[in-house]
Design an enzyme around this catalytic site. Structure first.
Site, short mmCIF file in Angstrom:
data_model
loop_
_atom_site.label_atom_id
_atom_site.label_comp_id
_atom_site.label_asym_id
_atom_site.label_seq_id
_atom_site.Cartn_x
_atom_site.Cartn_y
_atom_site.Cartn_z
N GLU A 211 36.43 33.71 44.40
CA GLU A 211 35.36 33.46 45.38
C GLU A 211 33.98 33.83 44.85
O GLU A 211 32.99 33.17 45.17
CB GLU A 211 35.64 34.24 46.68
CG GLU A 211 36.78 33.67 47.51
CD GLU A 211 36.57 32.18 47.88
OE1 GLU A 211 35.42 31.78 48.14
OE2 GLU A 211 37.56 31.43 47.87
N GLU B 130 48.40 28.30 34.84
CA GLU B 130 48.53 29.45 33.95
C GLU B 130 47.54 29.28 32.79
O GLU B 130 47.45 28.21 32.20
CB GLU B 130 49.96 29.52 33.41
CG GLU B 130 50.31 30.89 32.90
CD GLU B 130 51.67 30.91 32.20
OE1 GLU B 130 51.84 31.74 31.30
OE2 GLU B 130 52.53 30.07 32.56
N ASP C 4 35.67 29.47 32.69
CA ASP C 4 36.49 30.55 32.16
C ASP C 4 35.52 31.52 31.50
O ASP C 4 34.67 31.13 30.70
CB ASP C 4 37.53 30.06 31.16
CG ASP C 4 38.62 31.12 30.98
OD1 ASP C 4 39.33 31.42 31.97
OD2 ASP C 4 38.74 31.68 29.87
N ASP D 201 30.55 43.44 37.11
CA ASP D 201 29.09 43.52 37.30
C ASP D 201 28.55 44.95 37.43
O ASP D 201 27.47 45.23 36.89
CB ASP D 201 28.66 42.69 38.53
CG ASP D 201 28.56 41.20 38.21
OD1 ASP D 201 28.50 40.85 37.02
OD2 ASP D 201 28.54 40.40 39.17
N ARG E 288 26.77 32.47 32.97
CA ARG E 288 27.12 31.28 33.74
C ARG E 288 25.91 30.35 33.83
O ARG E 288 26.01 29.14 33.67
CB ARG E 288 27.59 31.75 35.14
CG ARG E 288 28.26 30.72 36.00
CD ARG E 288 29.12 31.38 37.06
NE ARG E 288 30.29 32.01 36.46
CZ ARG E 288 30.47 33.33 36.34
NH1 ARG E 288 29.62 34.18 36.86
NH2 ARG E 288 31.54 33.79 35.72
O1 LIG Z 1 29.58 37.17 36.15
C1 LIG Z 1 30.52 37.98 36.04
N1 LIG Z 1 30.40 39.23 36.49
C2 LIG Z 1 31.37 40.13 36.43
N2 LIG Z 1 32.60 39.87 35.91
C3 LIG Z 1 32.78 38.62 35.42
C4 LIG Z 1 31.78 37.65 35.46
N3 LIG Z 1 32.26 36.51 34.91
C5 LIG Z 1 33.50 36.77 34.54
N4 LIG Z 1 33.83 38.06 34.85
C6 LIG Z 1 35.14 38.73 34.64
C7 LIG Z 1 35.85 38.93 35.94
C8 LIG Z 1 36.69 37.71 36.09
O2 LIG Z 1 37.84 37.82 36.92
C9 LIG Z 1 37.07 37.42 34.66
C10 LIG Z 1 37.16 35.95 34.45
O3 LIG Z 1 38.50 35.51 34.39
P1 LIG Z 1 38.82 33.96 34.65
O4 LIG Z 1 40.22 33.68 34.37
O5 LIG Z 1 37.77 33.14 33.98
O6 LIG Z 1 38.52 33.85 36.20
P2 LIG Z 1 39.41 34.20 37.46
O7 LIG Z 1 40.86 34.33 37.07
O8 LIG Z 1 38.77 35.35 38.13
O9 LIG Z 1 39.24 32.89 38.36
P3 LIG Z 1 39.67 31.37 37.96
O10 LIG Z 1 40.42 31.42 36.66
O11 LIG Z 1 40.48 30.87 39.09
O12 LIG Z 1 38.37 30.62 37.83
O13 LIG Z 1 35.97 37.92 33.86
MG LIG Z 2 41.69 32.96 35.84
#
Ligand SMILES: O=c1nc[nH]c2c1ncn2[C@H]1C[C@H](O)[C@@H](COP(=O)(O)OP(=O)(O)OP(=O)(O)O)O1
Ligand SMILES: [Mg+2]
EC number: 3.6.1.66
Length: 207
Positions: free
Chosen positions: A23, A52, A81, A167, A193
């Protein structure tokens, strides 16, 4: 083919899919695309499953997520990602940044692990960066990927309750506050981003 393609993704796409189940990210991507008049929905909102993440690079995982969502929805999909790379930890947690938070996700625990591993490393180098790969995929198979970064230092204890993920321990270089303490607009002006998104916009719009 019929329907939206990447050669004209903005004007012909009725709605994009943000191929993410996070989110915090969906909110940030929504803020980034809003000035372009784009509407988007998160993958969970339209019933897509979370694939996955089997690749070992940000770009590989971003493409995998975008492709899966474009195929399942028939719409252009944008995936992100991203992760935190800590210099003294040889780039960890990197593509495992989400996985360090466990299941269900607990980023307090993930931040504590970063701090514990930094202490165990014996290094006083606290530099780190966030990396973001944004992948765009059209239902016809066309795809593109862009990467962005932001450099900074890790602080302890965590500060601020804005943003998401790591963050509260990330202070961008030259700033006195963490991403967790920053207004969303300030983070969007300098984040990994936003950096990747600028490249996407330049490529897609030529702007
Ligand atoms: O701006 C950011 N500020 C703080 N933490 C961040 C940021 N950008 C990535 N992160 C960290 C947390 C995130 O959970 C992980 C990405 O992992 P990642 O697999 O790309 O995302 P996710 O599993 O949370 O969601 P999804 O794969 O469904 O897009 O790195
Ligand atoms: Mg992910």
């Amino acid at each position: 083919m019929d329907g939206p393609t990447l050669t004209d993704p903005f004007s012909t796409a009725p709605r994009w899919v943000i191929a993410s189940h996070n989110e915090g990210k969906i909110k940030e991507i929504g803020d980034l695309i809003a000035p372009y008049g784009l509407a988007a929905e998160g993958a969970a909102a339209i019933g897509l499953e979370e694939p996955e993440e089997t690749e070992t690079s940000f770009t590989g995982n971003a493409l995998l997520k975008a492709r899966a969502a474009a195929k399942a929805s028939g719409r252009p999909a944008l995936a992100d990602d991203s992760g935190l790379e800590v210099a003294a930890l040889d780039g960890a947690p990197g593509v495992y940044s989400a996985r360090w938070a466990g299941e269900p996700r607990d980023f307090r625990r993930a931040m504590e692990r970063v701090e514990a591993e930094l202490a165990a490393s014996g290094s006083d180098d606290r530099s780190a960066r966030f990396v973001c790969a944004l992948a765009l995929a059209a239902p016809d198979g066309e795809e593109r990927v862009y990467e962005g970064t932001v450099e900074g230092e890790l602080v302890w204890p965590p500060r601020g309750d804005r943003g998401f993920g790591y963050d509260p321990i990330f202070q961008p270089r030259g700033e006195a506050i963490t991403f967790g303490e920053m207004e969303p607009a300030a983070k969007h002006a300098m984040s990994h981003r936003a950096d990747a998104f600028r490249k996407l916009v330049k490529d897609v719009f030529g702007a």
